[in-house]
Write a protein that holds these residues in place. Structure first.
Motif, PDB file in Angstrom:
ATOM      1  N   ARG A 107       0.861  -1.174   0.000  1.00 47.85           N
ATOM      2  CA  ARG A 107       0.000   0.000   0.000  1.00 47.85           C
ATOM      3  C   ARG A 107       0.906   1.234   0.000  1.00 47.85           C
ATOM      4  N   VAL A 108       0.726   2.096  -0.997  1.00 42.00           N
ATOM      5  CA  VAL A 108       1.559   3.285  -1.151  1.00 42.00           C
ATOM      6  C   VAL A 108       0.695   4.519  -0.884  1.00 42.00           C
ATOM      7  N   THR A 109       1.202   5.431  -0.061  1.00 44.52           N
ATOM      8  CA  THR A 109       0.478   6.652   0.294  1.00 44.52           C
ATOM      9  C   THR A 109       1.360   7.859   0.015  1.00 44.52           C
ATOM     10  N   TRP A 110       0.815   8.817  -0.761  1.00 41.38           N
ATOM     11  CA  TRP A 110       1.528  10.047  -1.094  1.00 41.38           C
ATOM     12  C   TRP A 110       1.014  11.172  -0.196  1.00 41.38           C
ATOM     13  N   LEU A 111       1.941  11.918   0.410  1.00 42.40           N
ATOM     14  CA  LEU A 111       1.605  12.959   1.374  1.00 42.40           C
ATOM     15  C   LEU A 111       2.252  14.277   0.962  1.00 42.40           C
ATOM     16  N   ARG A 112       1.595  15.374   1.369  1.00 45.17           N
ATOM     17  CA  ARG A 112       2.179  16.694   1.136  1.00 45.17           C
ATOM     18  C   ARG A 112       2.059  17.528   2.395  1.00 45.17           C
ATOM     19  N   THR A 153       6.116  13.485   0.493  1.00 48.93           N
ATOM     20  CA  THR A 153       6.552  12.256   1.154  1.00 48.93           C
ATOM     21  C   THR A 153       5.740  11.106   0.583  1.00 48.93           C
ATOM     22  N   VAL A 154       6.391   9.975   0.351  1.00 53.75           N
ATOM     23  CA  VAL A 154       5.660   8.780  -0.071  1.00 53.75           C
ATOM     24  C   VAL A 154       6.083   7.625   0.827  1.00 53.75           C
ATOM     25  N   ALA A 155       5.101   6.914   1.357  1.00 53.00           N
ATOM     26  CA  ALA A 155       5.350   5.777   2.239  1.00 53.00           C
ATOM     27  C   ALA A 155       4.761   4.520   1.606  1.00 53.00           C
ATOM     28  N   ALA A 156       5.567   3.466   1.538  1.00 47.43           N
ATOM     29  CA  ALA A 156       5.123   2.190   0.989  1.00 47.43           C
ATOM     30  C   ALA A 156       5.242   1.119   2.065  1.00 47.43           C
ATOM     31  N   VAL A 157       4.131   0.472   2.369  1.00 51.93           N
ATOM     32  CA  VAL A 157       4.095  -0.578   3.387  1.00 51.93           C
ATOM     33  C   VAL A 157       3.713  -1.884   2.695  1.00 51.93           C
ATOM     34  N   GLY A 184      -1.581  18.455  10.082  1.00 51.53           N
ATOM     35  CA  GLY A 184      -1.473  19.348   8.946  1.00 51.53           C
ATOM     36  C   GLY A 184      -0.858  18.708   7.716  1.00 51.53           C
ATOM     37  N   ILE A 185      -0.953  17.391   7.620  1.00 48.75           N
ATOM     38  CA  ILE A 185      -0.390  16.653   6.496  1.00 48.75           C
ATOM     39  C   ILE A 185      -1.526  16.277   5.544  1.00 48.75           C
ATOM     40  N   GLU A 186      -1.399  16.659   4.295  1.00 50.12           N
ATOM     41  CA  GLU A 186      -2.412  16.360   3.286  1.00 50.12           C
ATOM     42  C   GLU A 186      -2.115  15.018   2.627  1.00 50.12           C
ATOM     43  N   VAL A 187      -3.099  14.157   2.582  1.00 51.02           N
ATOM     44  CA  VAL A 187      -2.963  12.878   1.887  1.00 51.02           C
ATOM     45  C   VAL A 187      -3.380  13.090   0.433  1.00 51.02           C
ATOM     46  N   LEU A 188      -2.432  12.951  -0.475  1.00 48.50           N
ATOM     47  CA  LEU A 188      -2.694  13.193  -1.892  1.00 48.50           C
ATOM     48  C   LEU A 188      -3.333  11.993  -2.581  1.00 48.50           C
ATOM     49  N   ASP A 189      -2.873  10.799  -2.229  1.00 54.38           N
ATOM     50  CA  ASP A 189      -3.362   9.605  -2.928  1.00 54.38           C
ATOM     51  C   ASP A 189      -2.915   8.377  -2.142  1.00 54.38           C
ATOM     52  N   THR A 190      -3.608   7.279  -2.370  1.00 55.22           N
ATOM     53  CA  THR A 190      -3.178   5.987  -1.858  1.00 55.22           C
ATOM     54  C   THR A 190      -3.554   4.932  -2.883  1.00 55.22           C
ATOM     55  N   ALA A 191      -2.726   3.912  -3.023  1.00 58.67           N
ATOM     56  CA  ALA A 191      -2.972   2.875  -4.022  1.00 58.67           C
ATOM     57  C   ALA A 191      -2.336   1.578  -3.557  1.00 58.67           C
ATOM     58  N   GLU A 192      -2.856   0.468  -4.076  1.00 57.23           N
ATOM     59  CA  GLU A 192      -2.341  -0.849  -3.715  1.00 57.23           C
ATOM     60  C   GLU A 192      -1.761  -1.523  -4.949  1.00 57.23           C
ATOM     61  N   PHE A 193      -0.654  -2.250  -4.740  1.00 59.71           N
ATOM     62  CA  PHE A 193       0.095  -2.853  -5.837  1.00 59.71           C
ATOM     63  C   PHE A 193       0.562  -4.257  -5.464  1.00 59.71           C
ATOM     64  N   ASP A 194       0.780  -5.078  -6.494  1.00 60.42           N
ATOM     65  CA  ASP A 194       1.558  -6.297  -6.323  1.00 60.42           C
ATOM     66  C   ASP A 194       3.029  -5.914  -6.237  1.00 60.42           C
ATOM     67  N   VAL A 195       3.760  -6.582  -5.351  1.00 54.14           N
ATOM     68  CA  VAL A 195       5.219  -6.400  -5.306  1.00 54.14           C
ATOM     69  C   VAL A 195       5.806  -7.382  -6.310  1.00 54.14           C
ATOM     70  N   ALA A 196       6.030  -6.904  -7.530  1.00 55.46           N
ATOM     71  CA  ALA A 196       6.441  -7.783  -8.624  1.00 55.46           C
ATOM     72  C   ALA A 196       7.932  -8.105  -8.586  1.00 55.46           C
ATOM     73  N   VAL A 197       8.738  -7.145  -8.167  1.00 57.20           N
ATOM     74  CA  VAL A 197      10.187  -7.350  -7.997  1.00 57.20           C
ATOM     75  C   VAL A 197      10.577  -6.662  -6.697  1.00 57.20           C
ATOM     76  N   ALA A 198      11.240  -7.383  -5.806  1.00 51.56           N
ATOM     77  CA  ALA A 198      11.585  -6.828  -4.489  1.00 51.56           C
ATOM     78  C   ALA A 198      13.083  -6.973  -4.245  1.00 51.56           C
ATOM     79  N   HIS A 199      13.864  -6.111  -4.889  1.00 50.93           N
ATOM     80  CA  HIS A 199      15.317  -6.154  -4.731  1.00 50.93           C
ATOM     81  C   HIS A 199      15.873  -4.749  -4.559  1.00 50.93           C
ATOM     82  N   LEU A 200      15.186  -3.909  -3.778  1.00 48.13           N
ATOM     83  CA  LEU A 200      15.647  -2.542  -3.601  1.00 48.13           C
ATOM     84  C   LEU A 200      16.940  -2.483  -2.792  1.00 48.13           C
TER      85      LEU A 200
END
Length: 206
Positions: A107-112, A153-157, A184-200
């Motif tokens: 789950r990825v959340t974009w913040l401003r 800021t973007v957070a991915a869990v 005072g943090i604005e949530v711009l968007d949130t989305a869910e994804f498959d973790v297709a490649v996990a080698h960060l």
């Protein structure tokens, strides 16, 4: 440490081809570049959306790689038949308790926030989310990226399955709708994804 994300919106039927290209062609190529740590791919197969992220040792390595990685990003975008948005980030935090497997979801959340208050957004994730995540079933990792000059800021869990991602949904909702706005943090968007490649391959930075 730094990261470069290439977010591509294209044809849903082409997502697997783009994933294969990123895993089999792009990842080996960028890992041969000086200062590259790794690569990850998040994919929304139904929506035709992919986020390819590469991690780098420092700002110099990130800058030096710009031209070298451009053809690979262009080819991935071409395979998806869409448009790409490239952004460069500072890696503000990374916490990992297990590797993401084949069924992992994120789950990825974009913040401003105000550019001068980016650290407050990062601390909000650290203080509100991170202490709770280790106890959640299937939790794999959380990463926090920032663009300080823009207040972004973007957070991915990530979790080991879609089931565990859904089970953690209430806590994520509370963060978006209650905790973040109270700071005072604005949530711009949130989305869910498959973790297709996990080698960060970003080391622990919390």
């Amino acid at each position: 440490m730094r990261a470069r994300s290439t977010e591509i919106s294209g044809a849903p039927g082409s997502v697997d081809a783009a994933i294969d290209h990123a895993r089999d062609e792009v990842m080996p190529a960028v890992q041969r570049m000086d200062g590259c740590l790794g690569l990850s791919v998040l994919a929304d197969r139904a929506g035709g959306r992919c986020i390819v992220t590469t991690s780098w040792r420092d700002e110099a390595a990130l800058q030096d790689s710009r031209e070298a990685v451009r053809p690979y990003a262009e080819r991935t975008t071409e395979l998806l038949g869409g448009t790409a948005e490239v952004q460069e980030w500072e890696i503000a935090a990374m916490h990992r308790v297990q590797e993401a497997g084949q069924r992992a979801r994120s789950r990825v959340t974009w913040l401003r926030t105000d550019p001068g208050a980016v650290d407050r957004a990062v601390d909000a994730v650290r203080l509100s989310l991170m202490p709770k995540l280790d106890d959640l079933p299937g939790f794999c990792s959380v990463s926090v990226l920032v663009r300080r000059d823009e207040g972004l800021t973007v957070a991915a869990v990530s979790y080991d399955s879609g089931t565990h991602l859904e089970q953690a949904g209430e806590g994520a909702r509370q963060f978006r709708e209650e905790f973040a706005p109270a700071l005072g943090i604005e949530v711009l968007d949130t989305a869910e994804f498959d973790v297709a490649v996990a080698h960060l391959r970003v080391p622990e930075t919390t």
